[in-house]
Structure formats: structure tokens, C-alpha cells
Design an enzyme around this catalytic site. Structure first.
Site, short mmCIF file in Angstrom:
data_model
loop_
_atom_site.label_atom_id
_atom_site.label_comp_id
_atom_site.label_asym_id
_atom_site.label_seq_id
_atom_site.Cartn_x
_atom_site.Cartn_y
_atom_site.Cartn_z
N TYR A 180 35.13 50.60 40.03
CA TYR A 180 35.84 49.95 41.14
C TYR A 180 36.98 49.09 40.57
O TYR A 180 36.96 48.73 39.38
CB TYR A 180 34.82 49.09 41.90
CG TYR A 180 35.33 48.49 43.18
CD1 TYR A 180 35.61 49.30 44.28
CD2 TYR A 180 35.53 47.12 43.31
CE1 TYR A 180 36.08 48.75 45.47
CE2 TYR A 180 36.00 46.57 44.49
CZ TYR A 180 36.28 47.39 45.56
OH TYR A 180 36.75 46.85 46.73
N ASN A 182 37.80 46.08 40.38
CA ASN A 182 37.57 44.81 39.70
C ASN A 182 36.76 44.96 38.41
O ASN A 182 36.40 43.96 37.79
CB ASN A 182 36.87 43.81 40.64
CG ASN A 182 35.52 44.30 41.14
OD1 ASN A 182 34.99 45.32 40.70
ND2 ASN A 182 34.95 43.56 42.08
N LYS A 183 36.48 46.19 38.00
CA LYS A 183 35.69 46.41 36.78
C LYS A 183 36.59 46.43 35.55
O LYS A 183 37.79 46.64 35.64
CB LYS A 183 34.90 47.71 36.89
CG LYS A 183 33.94 47.77 38.07
CD LYS A 183 32.93 46.64 38.03
CE LYS A 183 31.79 46.81 39.01
NZ LYS A 183 32.19 46.72 40.42
N HIS A 184 35.98 46.25 34.37
CA HIS A 184 36.74 46.25 33.12
C HIS A 184 37.42 47.59 32.86
O HIS A 184 38.45 47.66 32.20
CB HIS A 184 35.83 45.92 31.94
CG HIS A 184 35.35 44.51 31.94
ND1 HIS A 184 34.46 44.03 31.01
CD2 HIS A 184 35.62 43.46 32.76
CE1 HIS A 184 34.21 42.75 31.25
NE2 HIS A 184 34.89 42.39 32.30
N ILE A 185 36.81 48.64 33.35
CA ILE A 185 37.43 49.97 33.38
C ILE A 185 37.49 50.38 34.84
O ILE A 185 36.47 50.39 35.53
CB ILE A 185 36.60 51.01 32.59
CG1 ILE A 185 36.51 50.63 31.11
CG2 ILE A 185 37.20 52.41 32.75
CD1 ILE A 185 35.55 51.49 30.32
#
Length: 373
Positions: A180, A182-185
């Protein structure tokens, strides 16, 4: 008015190059080469043998539950303090989520409460790593071995995090990630299912792709789903994976600066910096209001919003979800730590696009509101 978003992705690597390659070659579908490359990269990151890309993190959990053949009457122990994507797949197949409360400091599931909830119907433990610190895995692994239980590991928020030096996403019989924004990836939407077991990997791949027969395409021995990831999504995900170390370093810088700016401010609980098994990765930077403050998280978020600062509340416990109450689930169950976190916890801007000036502005406004109180 100055505007600081709760999270903004940064697309400054090979994202554009790889997307252009998709367009130039006309490979935009699931069968494009970036899907395999992204799967291989995530398998290497987590020291896994197999990775199966899916369309989002929620269906990664659906795939995990279906692959393990969890069904009617089975029980799965899980935290109440998490996103509904963790409980929904269990309820859909007729399994029973058995909830445990949170640790008040790490906000993860209270591991010491797991064993007392194990029954003859328990089939799995669903571990959900929350916000920046992993669950203490060694006791969970011991319980799974002792009682012959599966572990489903939701590592949606843990890209690049480790537990005692081992990558999160490497502990479950099946582990899942989300991509998603807002994730780091991130690849906008997307998910991954990982395992070391070939039979589970093959089953996950079949579930993802409508259970097409390997012998004849339009023959189906089970009902599957279209959970496929596109080549476009995978292209962005691969570019994000390539710069994960830089992203993690930036997140830890953000966490360290907030810690410095907020450490002497009364009225707030700030994240645990480290435990004896992991340093915080600060997927988000959460705070919890002290009980003696006369407002709750919703009001504090509203006041920061009036200053142009985007925030988001913490998870609302599964036992308090209206949809589950309508199903007569979790009747009379109370989990006080999770209830407090839901009402008094929220996270402040902590995306990788944040700069030091932004953080100082956020803290200045937090101080202003606290002083007014």
C-alpha cells in the site's frame, strides 16, 4: 496554510524507467517479467524459497488462510489490535478468530496470553507485527511447535525489519506483505505471500489465478480468485525494493529526530526505541495520549489538522467492530490495552518524503496544543 501529509511515497528510483519498459514492450499484465523479478527480490529479502505476488495485502491474507485450508470450526489466535484485513479472511471461511490483547509498550500482541487460548480447535497463530517493532517470535515459535500449529505472519508493516537478525517475513509457515502507498515498499496496491514449502507456494499461486488446471487451462478443480498482480505494479515494487535500505535509514532518522524533539514533553507516550530483539523501524511514528489529558485522539487529530498536519488514528480493536458485533462475535469480550490505544493513540506525519523542518513544525504544534490543555 502549510500542509504536511501523514505519508507521501517517494518515487525517485527506477520506477519511471521500469514503467516505460512495460509500456514500450506492451507487457502490462500479470504475465509480464517484472512480476517474477519482484517475487524473486522479495524471496531474497526474506530468505524464503517461494514468493507469490498478489493484488494487495488484504488478499495476501485471504490467500494464506485458503492455502492452509483453515475453515469451518477452526480457531486462529490473533491480536485484537490490528486492521480488519487480518480477521476478515477467517470469518469468511467460518473460522473463529480468538483474540488477545496488546502489550502496552510495544503495542504488539501480548505473547504471554497466547497459550491459555489454545484449544483442541486451534489451527494457527496469526502474528501481526505492529507499527515498527516485531512481535517477540521465539515464544510463538515454541508454542507452534509444542501444539503443532501453523503460523501466519503478517509482516505488512515490516519491510526491511529484523527479529534477532532474521528478516521479518521469514517466520511464518506463510508470511504476507502489503505494498500500500504508506509502506516502505509500495506499488500503489499490491501484496506478497511467502513460504518455504513448495506445496503451499503452488497452492497460493493457484488460488491467485482462478485455479486454472496445469493440464488444461479452462478446467478448474477448485474455486479460486483473481488476485493477480500486474506487471505495472511489480515494476514499481521492484524499483522500490532496490532502494529499501535507503528508505529504512530515512525512517529511522525520522524516528530518532521525533524521539529527540518529543522526549521531554509530558502528556505523550512515544514509541519504544528498541527491545532486546529489534530496533524500531518506525513504519509510522505513533503517540498515545496520557489518560489525564482532557481530549482523546480524535480531537487531537482534528486540532493538528487545523494546523495543516495530517494524522491518522490507531487501529480499532476487532472485538469492537460493528460488523462483527452484528455477527454476535466477541460478545462481552474486553481488551483494555487495545481499547485505550484505539481511543488515545494516533500517528503523526512519518512518510519518507518528510524533512527535518516538517518534523520540527509538527512538534511545535503538538507542544502548542498540549500547552493549551
Amino acid at each position: 496554510m502549510r500542509k504536511i501529509f501523514v505519508n507521501e511515497p517517494v518515487l525517485d528510483g527506477n520506477e519511471r524507467k521500469y514503467l516505460n519498459e512495460c509500456i514500450d514492450t506492451n507487457w502490462i499484465s500479470f504475465e509480464g517479467p517484472f512480476v517474477k523479478k519482484f517475487e524473486q527480490g522479495m524471496a531474497e529479502l526474506t530468505n524464503r524459497k517461494y514468493a507469490v505476488a498478489v493484488s494487495n495485502g488484504s488478499v495476501a491474507l485471504d490467500t494464506a488462510v485458503l492455502a492452509l485450508k483453515i475453515g469451518e470450526g477452526d480457531e486462529v489466535i490473533m491480536p485484537t489490535f490490528t486492521i480488519i484485513s487480518c480477521a476478515a479472511p477467517l470469518v469468511r471461511v467460518g473460522a473463529k478468530p480468538v483474540l488477545v490483547d496488546s502489550d502496552p509498550y510495544t503495542w504488539n500482541m501480548k505473547v504471554e496470553d497466547i497459550e491459555s487460548n489454545i484449544t483442541s480447535k486451534t489451527k494457527a497463530i496469526m502474528v501481526v507485527h505492529i507499527y515498527g517493532l516485531p512481535v517477540d517470535m521465539d515464544p510463538v515459535l515454541e508454542l507452534a511447535k509444542k501444539y503443532n500449529l501453523y503460523i501466519i505472519e503478517d509482516a505488512a508493516e515490516m519491510h526491511g525489519q529484523t527479529y534477532k537478525g532474521r528478516p521479518c517475513g521469514s517466520f511464518g509457515d506463510i508470511s504476507t506483505f502489503s505494498f500500500y502507498p504508506n509502506k516502505h515498499i509500495t506499488c500503489g496496491e499490491g501484496g506478497m505471500v511467502l513460504t518455504n514449502y513448495e506445496v503451499l507456494a503452488e497452492r497460493c499461486a493457484s488460488i491467485r489465478n482462478l485455479f486454472f488446471s496445469s493440464k488444461k487451462r479452462y478446467i478448474h478443480e477448485e474455486l479460486g480468485y483473481n488476485f493477480r498482480m500486474t506487471n505495472l505494479q511489480a515494476a514499481i515494487g521492484l524499483a522500490q525494493l532496490e532502494k529499501l535500505d535507503r528508505t529504512v535509514a530515512k525512517k529511522r532518522h525520522i524516528g530518532a529526530l521525533y524521539n529527540k524533539l518529543l522526549k521531554d514533553i509530558g502528556g505523550l507516550q512515544i514509541p519504544v526505541e528498541k527491545t532486546d530483539y529489534a530496533d524500531n523501524i518506525y513504519w509510522v511514528y505513533g503517540v498515545v495520549l496520557d489518560d489525564d489529558l482532557p481530549i482523546d485522539a480524535d480531537e487531537f487529530i482534528k486540532r493538528l489538522g487545523e494546523e495543516g498536519i495530517g494524522c491518522r488514528g490507531f487501529f480499532w480493536g476487532m472485538h469492537e467492530q460493528p460488523v462483527f458485533k452484528e455477527m454476535n462475535l466477541f460478545e462481552e469480550e474486553r481488551y483494555p490495552v487495545a481499547e485505550n490505544l484505539a481511543r488515545r493513540g494516533f500517528y503523526i506525519p512519518s512518510g519518507v518524503n518528510l524533512n527535518d523542518d516538517d518534523q520540527e513544525y509538527v512538534v511545535e504544534k503538538i507542544k502548542l496544543i498540549l500547552n493549551q490543555l
